[in-house]
Design a protein around this motif. Structure first.
Motif, mmCIF file in Angstrom:
data_model
loop_
_atom_site.group_PDB
_atom_site.id
_atom_site.type_symbol
_atom_site.label_atom_id
_atom_site.label_comp_id
_atom_site.label_asym_id
_atom_site.label_seq_id
_atom_site.Cartn_x
_atom_site.Cartn_y
_atom_site.Cartn_z
ATOM 1 N N SER A 86 0.813 -1.226 0.000
ATOM 2 C CA SER A 86 0.000 0.000 0.000
ATOM 3 C C SER A 86 0.848 1.278 0.000
ATOM 4 O O SER A 86 0.292 2.375 -0.100
ATOM 5 C CB SER A 86 -0.957 0.009 1.197
ATOM 6 N N TYR A 87 2.156 1.175 0.082
ATOM 7 C CA TYR A 87 3.002 2.378 0.125
ATOM 8 C C TYR A 87 2.714 3.376 -1.011
ATOM 9 O O TYR A 87 2.689 4.581 -0.757
ATOM 10 C CB TYR A 87 4.481 1.993 0.132
ATOM 11 N N PRO A 88 2.514 2.930 -2.252
ATOM 12 C CA PRO A 88 2.253 3.921 -3.309
ATOM 13 C C PRO A 88 0.999 4.777 -3.051
ATOM 14 O O PRO A 88 0.887 5.882 -3.576
ATOM 15 C CB PRO A 88 2.067 3.076 -4.568
ATOM 16 N N GLU A 89 0.077 4.282 -2.224
ATOM 17 C CA GLU A 89 -1.156 5.021 -1.936
ATOM 18 C C GLU A 89 -0.936 6.190 -0.984
ATOM 19 O O GLU A 89 -1.720 7.137 -0.992
ATOM 20 C CB GLU A 89 -2.201 4.083 -1.322
ATOM 21 N N TRP A 90 0.087 6.121 -0.150
ATOM 22 C CA TRP A 90 0.196 7.143 0.885
ATOM 23 C C TRP A 90 1.608 7.650 1.184
ATOM 24 O O TRP A 90 1.769 8.718 1.768
ATOM 25 C CB TRP A 90 -0.408 6.628 2.200
ATOM 26 N N ASN A 91 2.633 6.916 0.809
ATOM 27 C CA ASN A 91 3.982 7.232 1.277
ATOM 28 C C ASN A 91 4.724 8.143 0.292
ATOM 29 O O ASN A 91 5.058 7.723 -0.811
ATOM 30 C CB ASN A 91 4.759 5.931 1.487
ATOM 31 N N PRO A 92 5.035 9.383 0.698
ATOM 32 C CA PRO A 92 5.736 10.305 -0.206
ATOM 33 C C PRO A 92 7.252 10.095 -0.252
ATOM 34 O O PRO A 92 7.927 10.683 -1.110
ATOM 35 C CB PRO A 92 5.419 11.673 0.394
ATOM 36 N N PHE A 93 7.790 9.282 0.637
ATOM 37 C CA PHE A 93 9.238 9.096 0.726
ATOM 38 C C PHE A 93 9.666 7.742 0.163
ATOM 39 O O PHE A 93 10.450 7.678 -0.777
ATOM 40 C CB PHE A 93 9.678 9.248 2.189
#
Length: 170
Positions: A53-60
């Motif tokens: 799910s990182y691509p949905e919320w993680n800017p770093f």
């Protein structure tokens, strides 16, 4: 004469590299950022280790693949300063609700090694203090400059993690 000069240069270079390595081991470059999240550590851990799910919320860390398991190899894509970089760290510690730690290397060990960590500490009211940090060592660290200045990325990820966890918990 040429052999002696070449040997002297090689020895001096080896001493300089060894000196840089020892210097960064005894004087590492450290960065960290922390935030308080209105949810228990187990909820924070669940979001932190849901790598798909990182691509949905993680800017770093804009994408991550692998398992939060000691010894596992991850594939992470980092966004920093307008560019992206893919690296494949090895998980050193994965204690659910407490700590996730990995080490990433640029090439062979000792060139640029980054030990990245997330510490989750339960605080009053069922909240979590999340500390994200990294310790850099290696012979090229003194010359890496802005390439390893990632504190802004840590702060952005922490804020996004907080928002996601609190939205899901609330």
């Amino acid at each position: 004469m040429l052999v002696r000069a070449t040997l002297t240069i090689v020895v001096l270079l080896a001493v300089a590299i060894a000196g840089l390595y020892v210097w960064t081991r005894t004087h590492p470059t450290r960065m960290r950022s922390q935030i308080e999240i209105s949810a228990p550590p187990a909820e924070v851990w669940k979001v932190l280790t849901d790598f798909p799910s990182y691509p949905e919320w993680n800017p770093f860390i804009v994408s991550a693949a692998g398992e939060a398991r000691t010894g596992a190899r991850l594939t992470n894509r980092l966004s920093n300063g307008g560019g992206t970089m893919t690296f494949k760290p090895t998980v050193l510690v994965a204690r659910p609700g407490e700590e996730l730690r990995w080490i990433g290397r640029f090439g062979v060990p000792g060139i640029v090694d980054g030990e990245h960590y997330f510490l989750l500490e339960e605080i009053a009211g069922g909240r979590t203090r999340l500390v994200q940090g990294e310790t850099f060592t290696g012979v090229l660290v003194p010359f890496a400059g802005g390439a390893i200045q990632v504190e802004d990325g840590f702060a952005a990820m922490n804020a996004a993690l907080k928002a996601r966890v609190e939205k899901m918990a609330g």
